[in-house]
Design a protein around this motif. Structure first.
Motif, PDB file in Angstrom:
ATOM      1  N   CYS A  43       0.781  -3.538 -16.551  1.00 33.67           N
ATOM      2  CA  CYS A  43       1.477  -4.109 -17.700  1.00 33.67           C
ATOM      3  C   CYS A  43       1.758  -5.577 -17.369  1.00 33.67           C
ATOM      4  O   CYS A  43       2.487  -5.864 -16.416  1.00 33.67           O
ATOM      5  CB  CYS A  43       2.771  -3.342 -17.944  1.00 33.67           C
ATOM      6  SG  CYS A  43       3.823  -4.016 -19.238  1.00 33.67           S
ATOM      7  N   VAL A  44       1.164  -6.489 -18.143  1.00 30.13           N
ATOM      8  CA  VAL A  44       1.324  -7.925 -17.918  1.00 30.13           C
ATOM      9  C   VAL A  44       2.224  -8.480 -19.024  1.00 30.13           C
ATOM     10  O   VAL A  44       1.988  -8.222 -20.201  1.00 30.13           O
ATOM     11  CB  VAL A  44      -0.038  -8.643 -17.929  1.00 30.13           C
ATOM     12  CG1 VAL A  44       0.136 -10.133 -17.657  1.00 30.13           C
ATOM     13  CG2 VAL A  44      -0.992  -8.027 -16.916  1.00 30.13           C
ATOM     14  N   VAL A  45       3.242  -9.229 -18.627  1.00 32.46           N
ATOM     15  CA  VAL A  45       4.222  -9.754 -19.583  1.00 32.46           C
ATOM     16  C   VAL A  45       4.475 -11.225 -19.301  1.00 32.46           C
ATOM     17  O   VAL A  45       4.672 -11.615 -18.147  1.00 32.46           O
ATOM     18  CB  VAL A  45       5.567  -8.991 -19.478  1.00 32.46           C
ATOM     19  CG1 VAL A  45       6.626  -9.618 -20.360  1.00 32.46           C
ATOM     20  CG2 VAL A  45       5.385  -7.521 -19.805  1.00 32.46           C
ATOM     21  N   LYS A  46       4.487 -12.034 -20.361  1.00 34.08           N
ATOM     22  CA  LYS A  46       4.958 -13.419 -20.260  1.00 34.08           C
ATOM     23  C   LYS A  46       6.363 -13.432 -20.850  1.00 34.08           C
ATOM     24  O   LYS A  46       6.545 -13.179 -22.041  1.00 34.08           O
ATOM     25  CB  LYS A  46       4.042 -14.375 -21.016  1.00 34.08           C
ATOM     26  CG  LYS A  46       4.512 -15.826 -20.939  1.00 34.08           C
ATOM     27  CD  LYS A  46       3.498 -16.869 -21.401  1.00 34.08           C
ATOM     28  CE  LYS A  46       3.007 -16.694 -22.775  1.00 34.08           C
ATOM     29  NZ  LYS A  46       2.167 -17.808 -23.260  1.00 34.08           N
ATOM     30  N   ASP A  47       7.352 -13.699 -20.001  1.00 35.40           N
ATOM     31  CA  ASP A  47       8.734 -13.645 -20.466  1.00 35.40           C
ATOM     32  C   ASP A  47       9.100 -14.890 -21.272  1.00 35.40           C
ATOM     33  O   ASP A  47       8.270 -15.795 -21.472  1.00 35.40           O
ATOM     34  CB  ASP A  47       9.710 -13.395 -19.308  1.00 35.40           C
ATOM     35  CG  ASP A  47       9.839 -14.552 -18.333  1.00 35.40           C
ATOM     36  OD1 ASP A  47       9.455 -15.693 -18.668  1.00 35.40           O
ATOM     37  OD2 ASP A  47      10.336 -14.319 -17.216  1.00 35.40           O
ATOM     38  N   GLY A  48      10.324 -14.960 -21.730  1.00 33.04           N
ATOM     39  CA  GLY A  48      10.798 -16.052 -22.568  1.00 33.04           C
ATOM     40  C   GLY A  48      10.766 -17.406 -21.894  1.00 33.04           C
ATOM     41  O   GLY A  48      10.770 -18.441 -22.559  1.00 33.04           O
ATOM     42  N   ASP A  49      10.726 -17.423 -20.554  1.00 30.95           N
ATOM     43  CA  ASP A  49      10.652 -18.673 -19.810  1.00 30.95           C
ATOM     44  C   ASP A  49       9.213 -19.056 -19.482  1.00 30.95           C
ATOM     45  O   ASP A  49       8.976 -20.040 -18.785  1.00 30.95           O
ATOM     46  CB  ASP A  49      11.454 -18.565 -18.510  1.00 30.95           C
ATOM     47  CG  ASP A  49      12.938 -18.411 -18.766  1.00 30.95           C
ATOM     48  OD1 ASP A  49      13.435 -19.007 -19.757  1.00 30.95           O
ATOM     49  OD2 ASP A  49      13.604 -17.698 -17.987  1.00 30.95           O
ATOM     50  N   GLY A  50       8.249 -18.221 -19.925  1.00 33.29           N
ATOM     51  CA  GLY A  50       6.843 -18.497 -19.653  1.00 33.29           C
ATOM     52  C   GLY A  50       6.347 -17.964 -18.328  1.00 33.29           C
ATOM     53  O   GLY A  50       5.204 -18.204 -17.949  1.00 33.29           O
TER      54      GLY A  50
ATOM     55  N   VAL B 192      -3.708  -4.104 -19.005  1.00 35.38           N
ATOM     56  CA  VAL B 192      -5.006  -4.390 -18.403  1.00 35.38           C
ATOM     57  C   VAL B 192      -5.269  -3.331 -17.346  1.00 35.38           C
ATOM     58  O   VAL B 192      -4.333  -2.696 -16.837  1.00 35.38           O
ATOM     59  CB  VAL B 192      -5.068  -5.811 -17.776  1.00 35.38           C
ATOM     60  CG1 VAL B 192      -4.842  -6.885 -18.824  1.00 35.38           C
ATOM     61  CG2 VAL B 192      -4.086  -5.964 -16.634  1.00 35.38           C
ATOM     62  N   VAL B 193      -6.527  -3.130 -17.034  1.00 40.72           N
ATOM     63  CA  VAL B 193      -6.901  -2.196 -15.975  1.00 40.72           C
ATOM     64  C   VAL B 193      -7.785  -2.954 -14.994  1.00 40.72           C
ATOM     65  O   VAL B 193      -8.817  -3.510 -15.377  1.00 40.72           O
ATOM     66  CB  VAL B 193      -7.639  -0.965 -16.523  1.00 40.72           C
ATOM     67  CG1 VAL B 193      -8.053  -0.039 -15.389  1.00 40.72           C
ATOM     68  CG2 VAL B 193      -6.768  -0.219 -17.524  1.00 40.72           C
ATOM     69  N   ILE B 194      -7.363  -2.988 -13.733  1.00 41.49           N
ATOM     70  CA  ILE B 194      -8.119  -3.650 -12.680  1.00 41.49           C
ATOM     71  C   ILE B 194      -8.370  -2.628 -11.587  1.00 41.49           C
ATOM     72  O   ILE B 194      -7.413  -2.042 -11.058  1.00 41.49           O
ATOM     73  CB  ILE B 194      -7.356  -4.868 -12.106  1.00 41.49           C
ATOM     74  CG1 ILE B 194      -7.047  -5.882 -13.199  1.00 41.49           C
ATOM     75  CG2 ILE B 194      -8.156  -5.509 -10.974  1.00 41.49           C
ATOM     76  CD1 ILE B 194      -6.162  -7.024 -12.748  1.00 41.49           C
ATOM     77  N   ASP B 195      -9.624  -2.395 -11.266  1.00 41.34           N
ATOM     78  CA  ASP B 195      -9.994  -1.426 -10.226  1.00 41.34           C
ATOM     79  C   ASP B 195      -9.326  -0.074 -10.476  1.00 41.34           C
ATOM     80  O   ASP B 195      -8.761   0.536  -9.567  1.00 41.34           O
ATOM     81  CB  ASP B 195      -9.649  -1.945  -8.834  1.00 41.34           C
ATOM     82  CG  ASP B 195     -10.426  -3.203  -8.472  1.00 41.34           C
ATOM     83  OD1 ASP B 195     -11.568  -3.343  -8.941  1.00 41.34           O
ATOM     84  OD2 ASP B 195      -9.890  -4.034  -7.725  1.00 41.34           O
ATOM     85  N   ASP B 196      -9.366   0.368 -11.721  1.00 39.50           N
ATOM     86  CA  ASP B 196      -8.793   1.649 -12.154  1.00 39.50           C
ATOM     87  C   ASP B 196      -7.273   1.715 -12.061  1.00 39.50           C
ATOM     88  O   ASP B 196      -6.692   2.795 -12.128  1.00 39.50           O
ATOM     89  CB  ASP B 196      -9.408   2.824 -11.381  1.00 39.50           C
ATOM     90  CG  ASP B 196     -10.881   2.987 -11.660  1.00 39.50           C
ATOM     91  OD1 ASP B 196     -11.299   2.747 -12.820  1.00 39.50           O
ATOM     92  OD2 ASP B 196     -11.636   3.355 -10.731  1.00 39.50           O
ATOM     93  N   VAL B 197      -6.614   0.578 -11.887  1.00 32.95           N
ATOM     94  CA  VAL B 197      -5.156   0.530 -11.819  1.00 32.95           C
ATOM     95  C   VAL B 197      -4.636  -0.056 -13.141  1.00 32.95           C
ATOM     96  O   VAL B 197      -4.903  -1.222 -13.444  1.00 32.95           O
ATOM     97  CB  VAL B 197      -4.672  -0.337 -10.639  1.00 32.95           C
ATOM     98  CG1 VAL B 197      -3.152  -0.433 -10.626  1.00 32.95           C
ATOM     99  CG2 VAL B 197      -5.199   0.213  -9.323  1.00 32.95           C
ATOM    100  N   PRO B 198      -3.891   0.740 -13.943  1.00 30.92           N
ATOM    101  CA  PRO B 198      -3.316   0.206 -15.175  1.00 30.92           C
ATOM    102  C   PRO B 198      -2.107  -0.679 -14.860  1.00 30.92           C
ATOM    103  O   PRO B 198      -1.218  -0.303 -14.091  1.00 30.92           O
ATOM    104  CB  PRO B 198      -2.899   1.453 -15.950  1.00 30.92           C
ATOM    105  CG  PRO B 198      -2.750   2.521 -14.922  1.00 30.92           C
ATOM    106  CD  PRO B 198      -3.639   2.163 -13.775  1.00 30.92           C
TER     107      PRO B 198
END
Length: 108
Positions: free
Chosen positions: A28-35, A20-26
């Motif tokens: 990396c968003v991750v949902k791990d195995g524990d949620g 995702v890019v928010i305010d020009d900042v890339p």
């Protein structure tokens, strides 16, 4: 600045990354195995590669190009060739919304 909606929790796949890019900042968003949802800087510090295109395993994401793995908790690289950490952002969950403020990083 305040937290901005990055994505919905329900659209995140377990053990997979989303760029995702928010305010020009890339980010990396991750949902791990524990949620648990993590947000780190999306650019590998070794080669300007998107980490969201990499491989998620446990609480790490591995850069597909050169193999450096980064901790989703601390942002620190766990192996070479990367040696500089990526930023780790505070994540808030509000209902189904994942909120991130790219101006607020976790103190590690």
């Amino acid at each position: 600045m305040s937290a901005t909606r990055a994505c919905s929790y329900s659209e995140l796949e377990q053990d997979a990354a989303l760029r995702v890019v928010i305010d020009d900042v890339p980010i990396c968003v991750v949902k791990d195995g524990d949620g648990v949802v993590h947000a780190i800087g999306d650019t590998c510090t070794h080669g300007e590669i998107s980490l969201a295109d990499g491989f998620v395993e446990g609480d790490t994401v591995e850069c597909w190009a050169h193999g450096s793995a980064f901790s989703l908790v601390t942002g620190k690289p766990l192996n070479l060739p990367a040696f500089e950490p990526v930023p780790v952002y505070v994540v808030e969950i509000d209902g189904d919304d994942v909120l991130i403020d790219p101006s607020v990083t976790k103190e590690i």
